[in-house]
Structure formats: structure tokens, C-alpha cells
Design a protein around this motif. Sequence first.
Motif, mmCIF file in Angstrom:
data_model
loop_
_atom_site.group_PDB
_atom_site.id
_atom_site.type_symbol
_atom_site.label_atom_id
_atom_site.label_comp_id
_atom_site.label_asym_id
_atom_site.label_seq_id
_atom_site.Cartn_x
_atom_site.Cartn_y
_atom_site.Cartn_z
ATOM 1 N N LEU A 28 10.561 4.203 8.757
ATOM 2 C CA LEU A 28 9.678 5.313 8.404
ATOM 3 C C LEU A 28 8.563 4.864 7.465
ATOM 4 O O LEU A 28 7.427 5.342 7.562
ATOM 5 C CB LEU A 28 10.489 6.446 7.770
ATOM 6 N N ARG A 29 8.881 3.947 6.564
ATOM 7 C CA ARG A 29 7.841 3.458 5.636
ATOM 8 C C ARG A 29 6.764 2.693 6.395
ATOM 9 O O ARG A 29 5.572 2.825 6.107
ATOM 10 C CB ARG A 29 8.490 2.553 4.580
ATOM 11 N N ARG A 30 7.172 1.907 7.412
ATOM 12 C CA ARG A 30 6.184 1.221 8.249
ATOM 13 C C ARG A 30 5.370 2.241 9.037
ATOM 14 O O ARG A 30 4.160 2.062 9.239
ATOM 15 C CB ARG A 30 6.892 0.260 9.212
ATOM 16 N N PRO A 55 16.671 2.873 15.414
ATOM 17 C CA PRO A 55 15.439 3.605 15.074
ATOM 18 C C PRO A 55 14.222 2.692 14.985
ATOM 19 O O PRO A 55 13.099 3.137 15.210
ATOM 20 C CB PRO A 55 15.784 4.244 13.714
ATOM 21 N N GLU A 56 14.420 1.401 14.632
ATOM 22 C CA GLU A 56 13.281 0.482 14.539
ATOM 23 C C GLU A 56 12.545 0.414 15.872
ATOM 24 O O GLU A 56 11.306 0.447 15.913
ATOM 25 C CB GLU A 56 13.749 -0.920 14.137
ATOM 26 N N GLN A 57 13.293 0.312 16.985
ATOM 27 C CA GLN A 57 12.668 0.245 18.306
ATOM 28 C C GLN A 57 11.969 1.555 18.648
ATOM 29 O O GLN A 57 10.875 1.559 19.217
ATOM 30 C CB GLN A 57 13.736 -0.051 19.368
ATOM 31 N N TRP A 58 12.622 2.643 18.296
ATOM 32 C CA TRP A 58 12.068 3.958 18.641
ATOM 33 C C TRP A 58 10.725 4.193 17.949
ATOM 34 O O TRP A 58 9.744 4.565 18.593
ATOM 35 C CB TRP A 58 13.091 5.023 18.251
ATOM 36 N N TYR A 59 10.689 3.953 16.646
ATOM 37 C CA TYR A 59 9.430 4.131 15.910
ATOM 38 C C TYR A 59 8.372 3.140 16.393
ATOM 39 O O TYR A 59 7.191 3.480 16.496
ATOM 40 C CB TYR A 59 9.668 3.960 14.411
ATOM 41 N N ALA A 60 8.794 1.911 16.705
ATOM 42 C CA ALA A 60 7.836 0.908 17.184
ATOM 43 C C ALA A 60 7.222 1.330 18.511
ATOM 44 O O ALA A 60 6.022 1.116 18.755
ATOM 45 C CB ALA A 60 8.525 -0.444 17.321
ATOM 46 N N ASN A 61 8.011 1.938 19.395
ATOM 47 C CA ASN A 61 7.477 2.402 20.673
ATOM 48 C C ASN A 61 6.423 3.485 20.478
ATOM 49 O O ASN A 61 5.411 3.535 21.190
ATOM 50 C CB ASN A 61 8.618 2.943 21.540
ATOM 51 N N ILE A 62 6.669 4.379 19.508
ATOM 52 C CA ILE A 62 5.680 5.426 19.234
ATOM 53 C C ILE A 62 4.382 4.801 18.722
ATOM 54 O O ILE A 62 3.278 5.154 19.167
ATOM 55 C CB ILE A 62 6.237 6.431 18.211
ATOM 56 N N GLU A 78 5.528 -8.622 9.769
ATOM 57 C CA GLU A 78 5.130 -8.849 8.384
ATOM 58 C C GLU A 78 5.720 -7.803 7.449
ATOM 59 O O GLU A 78 5.803 -8.015 6.237
ATOM 60 C CB GLU A 78 3.597 -8.826 8.275
ATOM 61 N N ARG A 79 6.134 -6.682 8.021
ATOM 62 C CA ARG A 79 6.648 -5.584 7.192
ATOM 63 C C ARG A 79 8.096 -5.230 7.560
ATOM 64 O O ARG A 79 8.545 -4.110 7.342
ATOM 65 C CB ARG A 79 5.760 -4.343 7.371
ATOM 66 N N ASN A 80 8.813 -6.213 8.100
ATOM 67 C CA ASN A 80 10.179 -5.917 8.529
ATOM 68 C C ASN A 80 11.132 -5.655 7.381
ATOM 69 O O ASN A 80 12.274 -5.254 7.577
ATOM 70 C CB ASN A 80 10.721 -7.046 9.410
ATOM 71 N N TRP A 81 10.667 -5.895 6.156
ATOM 72 C CA TRP A 81 11.499 -5.595 4.989
ATOM 73 C C TRP A 81 11.413 -4.129 4.593
ATOM 74 O O TRP A 81 12.189 -3.648 3.760
ATOM 75 C CB TRP A 81 11.079 -6.481 3.810
ATOM 76 N N LEU A 82 10.459 -3.419 5.216
ATOM 77 C CA LEU A 82 10.314 -1.988 4.937
ATOM 78 C C LEU A 82 11.180 -1.179 5.908
ATOM 79 O O LEU A 82 11.516 -1.641 6.999
ATOM 80 C CB LEU A 82 8.853 -1.564 5.091
ATOM 81 N N GLU A 101 2.768 3.649 6.729
ATOM 82 C CA GLU A 101 1.718 2.676 6.397
ATOM 83 C C GLU A 101 0.797 2.446 7.584
ATOM 84 O O GLU A 101 -0.408 2.248 7.421
ATOM 85 C CB GLU A 101 2.351 1.359 5.952
ATOM 86 N N PHE A 102 1.363 2.486 8.819
ATOM 87 C CA PHE A 102 0.528 2.310 10.001
ATOM 88 C C PHE A 102 -0.509 3.426 10.097
ATOM 89 O O PHE A 102 -1.678 3.174 10.409
ATOM 90 C CB PHE A 102 1.409 2.307 11.253
ATOM 91 N N ILE A 103 -0.072 4.654 9.829
ATOM 92 C CA ILE A 103 -1.006 5.774 9.891
ATOM 93 C C ILE A 103 -2.122 5.610 8.859
ATOM 94 O O ILE A 103 -3.307 5.802 9.159
ATOM 95 C CB ILE A 103 -0.256 7.104 9.681
ATOM 96 N N GLU A 104 -1.735 5.241 7.635
ATOM 97 C CA GLU A 104 -2.721 5.165 6.557
ATOM 98 C C GLU A 104 -3.635 3.946 6.669
ATOM 99 O O GLU A 104 -4.856 4.056 6.523
ATOM 100 C CB GLU A 104 -1.994 5.150 5.213
ATOM 101 N N SER A 105 -3.070 2.750 6.930
ATOM 102 C CA SER A 105 -3.855 1.521 6.859
ATOM 103 C C SER A 105 -4.467 1.107 8.185
ATOM 104 O O SER A 105 -5.400 0.300 8.216
ATOM 105 C CB SER A 105 -2.988 0.372 6.334
ATOM 106 N N VAL A 106 -3.954 1.632 9.296
ATOM 107 C CA VAL A 106 -4.490 1.234 10.594
ATOM 108 C C VAL A 106 -5.170 2.412 11.284
ATOM 109 O O VAL A 106 -6.370 2.388 11.553
ATOM 110 C CB VAL A 106 -3.370 0.665 11.494
ATOM 111 N N MET A 107 -4.397 3.457 11.559
ATOM 112 C CA MET A 107 -4.936 4.553 12.348
ATOM 113 C C MET A 107 -6.093 5.260 11.646
ATOM 114 O O MET A 107 -7.201 5.373 12.183
ATOM 115 C CB MET A 107 -3.824 5.549 12.691
#
Length: 716
Positions: A114-116, A80-87, A107-111, A119-125
Amino acid sequence: MTYQYIAESTLPEDTQTYVTREADSQLYQALLEGKLCYVFNSRKIGKSSLALQTIKRLRTAGIVSVFIDLSGDETKLEHPEQWYANILDTWAYELDLDVNLKSWLEERNWLSPLRRFREFIESVMLSQVPEKIVIFIDEIDSVLSLNFSADDLFAFIRSCYNRRTQNADYNRITFCLLGVATPSVLIQDKKRTPFNIGQAIELKGFTQEQAAPLAKGLEGKVDRPIQVLNDIIDWTGGQPFLTQKLCKIVLEQAETSNPDITELVQAYIINNWEENDNPEHLGTIRDRILSNQQRTSQLLGIYQQIITPPNPPLVRGGKDSTNNPPLVRGGKDSTNSSLIRGERDSSNPPLAEEEKDNLTPPRSSGGQGGVAADNSPEQMELQLSGLVVKKHGQLQVYNRIYPEIFNLDWVQQELAKLRPYEENIAAWKASNHQDTSRLLRGKALDDALQWKVGKRLSDEDNDFLDACRADELQELKKNNELLIKFRKQFREVFQIEEAGRNALKLFQSDGKQIEALRAAIKAGEDLKKWIPDNPPLSEYPVTNSLLVLQMILAKIRERCQFVAHYGSVRSVSFSLTGDAIATASSDNTVKLWDLQGNCLVTFTGHNNSVTSVSFSPTGHTIATASSDTTAKLWDLQGNCLVTFTGHNNWVTSVSFSPTGDRIATASSDNTVKLWDLQGNCLVTFTGHNNSVTSVSFSPTGDRIATASSDNTVKLW
């Protein structure tokens, strides 16, 4: 610009042949209002084209959009890590976000993935894009083929709407899901809250009024473009792909300015449809229905009810006119287009006036009938195939083309492949209906009759099931007659039964065994007087006295019991002189016994279940085989002399040669090995395709026989 009809792929946003439907305004308005929307329907209905047109309109309104197609290589990812990263990578590219995604994720591989994602939506997008954002996710049904659950993604999308009360920025983001699915399948885990929010956008076929702009492309090719287009819609039911394809066929294949649409449909779509099905559409419908065998019969049953005429086909009068073909034909027999138009077949003479009163008009192939829609999973799946559509509370065939290909003959052929009694009916037919042993009885017949419900089976099936029911009724009648006979004899037999039970009680008392045996024999002989030789004893329910006799005899004949193992006893072997036996057990041990049941020696050394034991011809040694992948040679004092190693799976059987100087071992690694008594492997026998379960030397010692789970025995 040349006017082009596009039937191969998603229509570009600037195409001239895009047809605007009610769904266009409904989806656009709902997304403007920030609603979660989903467009779920069959393939080739225009979902992706609708999304691109809506993105174009949203862009004009100052709303940013991102389009993601999940049907690509992402479905082959293992994690799932690869799948979410591709999106996220697609979002970053499409929105031109200022982020080094690789570093950001590391930097956030400990999350959790889904949590990453959140956070991407909130802090980046949301921080970099001030406008409203609509995310289109197409081919949503592709997640069902992932190697992991995508439940978290849809649970997160649902939570985005709940977060709007906590974080106002979430009001600027919304989603539109598109695919061949239903909301109920998006979250597979039944313990979680289902995907129960959002606005469904119903994507219907073209009406004649909506499709009218398509007539422009026919100008100059045909005399009456609007009429030709209406004839096309009459055949396709407004199905977008077929409508575009048929318009293209008119442009490329029509030989006159007044084309016969029926002839073009027959020639380029129905006849040899599998060859003409390019790009594939009809094959996709077929495969969707037949892909899941557990549900296929239900889908075919529903569809069969929809297309079955409410009245017999058009025939000349009389009760049985099965030899007269209907005037309207379809599917593989539709080689004459005049038949589709309802014209007379020249092989049939004109009907006399008095015959016309006996005719039943044929049902239109356009799906004028139907079945009541109940939104069951099976009906929803049938709709997702694209074969049927819901209209006015009923399921109907989508258009006139489909039942010409997927007709009643096709349904019956596919049902025949699925029938649960295929082997029985084939054998029954081969015997010319004489082999009654192949008829179904009991639960098998009940299951077959249940399977038949809602289906119109062939005469062959009905004859078989009728014969089964008749045979079972005859059997019930026979059993009932026997029961009446037994009731008349009940009192005498009851007394004999009681004598048998008393004999068993007598046997269980001390010092009365011989007397009990005599009483049981007498009771058995008395009982047999009431039971004639024909029918056999097994058909009579009262046999207690004979059973008592069998129980007593079994008890008397037992010499002793060998009790000491703590697991299943897997193998037993007599010594050459017959004065000792060896037993192998799943408790990892072998035991040597005298014939009075005394354990003489316990052989310990195997690390797993002992599967086989064998005395040597001399009687001085014992060979054992084990699930620990080894065989061992022992003396009779319990000392391990040799361990045979070389198999890579369970050793299932061991056998001594007649001379005692060789042993053979069989294994679940599909091989047999021949050894000398020093533990050297002399030969490996390969050829079985599954576990070898038993091995045995011939009396002359020059051959070996092996048995295997691959259904074969081999001689070596």
C-alpha cells in the motif's frame, strides 16, 4: 450503419443503442466536481456501459480516465504485492507513464504494497499527468473472493479525500467504484473506520421516454415501433439487458409486422428458460439468491411476501376452491400464452352472471404489491440480485418476467430444500403420519417455528408443524397431570427423601457404612411404594432416595484407585493371570500396577501421548502405541525391547496375536500393519478412507478386525 441491439456484453462507447438515463448526468457532474462516486447495483443493469459513456464525456472535457476491471485473473493471485502491482501496471499503460515499473517496484520492495501504491500515485502519476484523473474500478465485488483482505485499498481511497487539505495535487484525482456490492462490505474489518464517504449514483431501469430511441431499430420490421417498444418495456420494466434482448428477439424472431410481445416473451424467455437464458441473466439471479444457505431462506421469505397475492386467486365462489386453477399462471406451467393475457381457458365453461360477484381479481404479475423497504442487509442483498427494486418506499418485483419464472411454486420448492426438519418430515410422511417419534419437540420445534416466520410454506409443511404443536401440547397436558398427582403425594415423599439424605450423611461418618446402607435401602423401598410400575420411574422427578442408594453401593464396591498419571489415561489392560494391570496415558508414559493400586514400574520412552497398551498372551511383555507414530515392545521391568517404526501418523491401537509372536498396529494414516517381534513390518493393510481407530486379532489368529473413522469395520 446497421442498427444493432447488444445484449451480450458492455455496450461500446459509440453504440447506437445506448440509452441515456438520469445516472449519466448525475455521475458526470459529480466526477467533474471531484467527488468520489460509487454505482452499486445488480448485474446486467448497465454499470460498465455507463462508465464507458462517462469516460467518453470526461475525455471531451479534458479529463483523463482509467478503467480497471477487477474480475480477471487478479482474483486468483495469492499475494497482495502482485495484486497491487497489476493495478499499477494497468495505470502505467493506460496513462502512458514514463516509468520502468519493474525496476521502480524493486527499488521500493522494502515498503508495504500500500505504501508503494501511494508513492506511485504521488511521485509518478500526479507528477506526469497534469490533468484531472478519474479512476474507474469495475467489478469491485471481486475483491470479496481474494485470498487476502483488500481493506487497505478502500481505506486508502477514502484517505485520498482527506489528503486534499495536505496535498493539493490530490484534488486532481478521484475514483468511481462499480459493482454488485454495498459500501458496508468494502472494509471487512469491523475495527476499522467503515467506507462511509462518496456519492451513490442510483442506476435505474429505462423509462419509456428514455428508451424511445431504441424504437429506431424496429423501423421497417414492425408497423408501430414505439408501441412495440412500449409493450417490451411493459414486460421488462426497463431492465436494460432484457430490453435489449427482447428488441433483438423482435428483430430476429417476429413473423409479422404486428408481433405479439407476450407470445415472444413466453416462447423465447419464459418457456425452457434455462436453455433460453443465453447470455445468462436469469440463472445469475437465481444463483445469487441461493448461493449463501445461511441467508437464502431469509431472501426467499422476503421475496415470497412480495409476490404473494393479497387476496386468494381468481376462483369460483365458496370457501374452498383449491381445485380451481387461477386464470393467471406462470413459471413452468405457463405453456399457454393466452393464460398470461388473462383469456379464458377453454377447459373452463363461461361463468354465469351470478358467479362473477364471487370472483376475486388476480394480482398482476408485474409486482404491483410489495413490502416496506427497511434497508436491512437481507433486503439490500435481494436488491443486488436484480430480482426486486425499491419504488416509493417499497420493494417490488423488477418486472413482469421474473415472477413468471421465480413464482410461488419455485419459492416453496427452494424453501423445502432448506427446511431444518427435512429428515423428520420425510420419515413422518413415509409412516403415513403415524410415527410421532419424528415430530419436533422443545427447542427443535421452537427453531422450526422461528424459521417459518415470514414464509408461506406448503400445506405439507403446515400439516407437519401443526402435528408437532399438537403433540407437544398433549405432552404438556400429560406432564401437568403428573405434576398434580405428585403434589398430592408430596408430604409423604418429602419425608422419605429426607430419610435418604440422612442415610447419605450417616454413610459419610466413620463406622456407620452398613447402618447407612440399611437406611438407604429402606428409604428406597418406601419411595417405590409411591411409584407405580407404569409409567416408568424415569418420568417421576422425585428419585433422591434411590440415587442415594446407588451412590452408596458404588462407593462400597470400589476396591481402590490408581493415581499417578499426570494426563488423561487412554488405555488399560489386564495381565493374563489377572494380578496386574497396565495403563497408558497422555503424559507419554505407561505404568504397571498391582491390584492394590501400587505403581510397580513406569515405562518412559514415547515422545507423545500413549494411546493404547496390551499385555502379551504370555504375560511377559507389553506392547504400546503412541501419537509419536511408533509402537514399542517392553519387558515388565520397563526396558524397551523393540521400536516399531513405519506409520506416518498417530498409532491409535495395538494388539497381540493369540500366539504372542505377532502384533498388529492401527494408525491415523488410514493403515494397519502386521509386525514380527523383531520390528519387521510383514504386511500393510490398506483400504480404509480415514483414521483406523482399533485393531483386534481373532481367537484363532488367522483374521484381523479393524475399526475406522470412515464409518466402516473391515475383516482381513
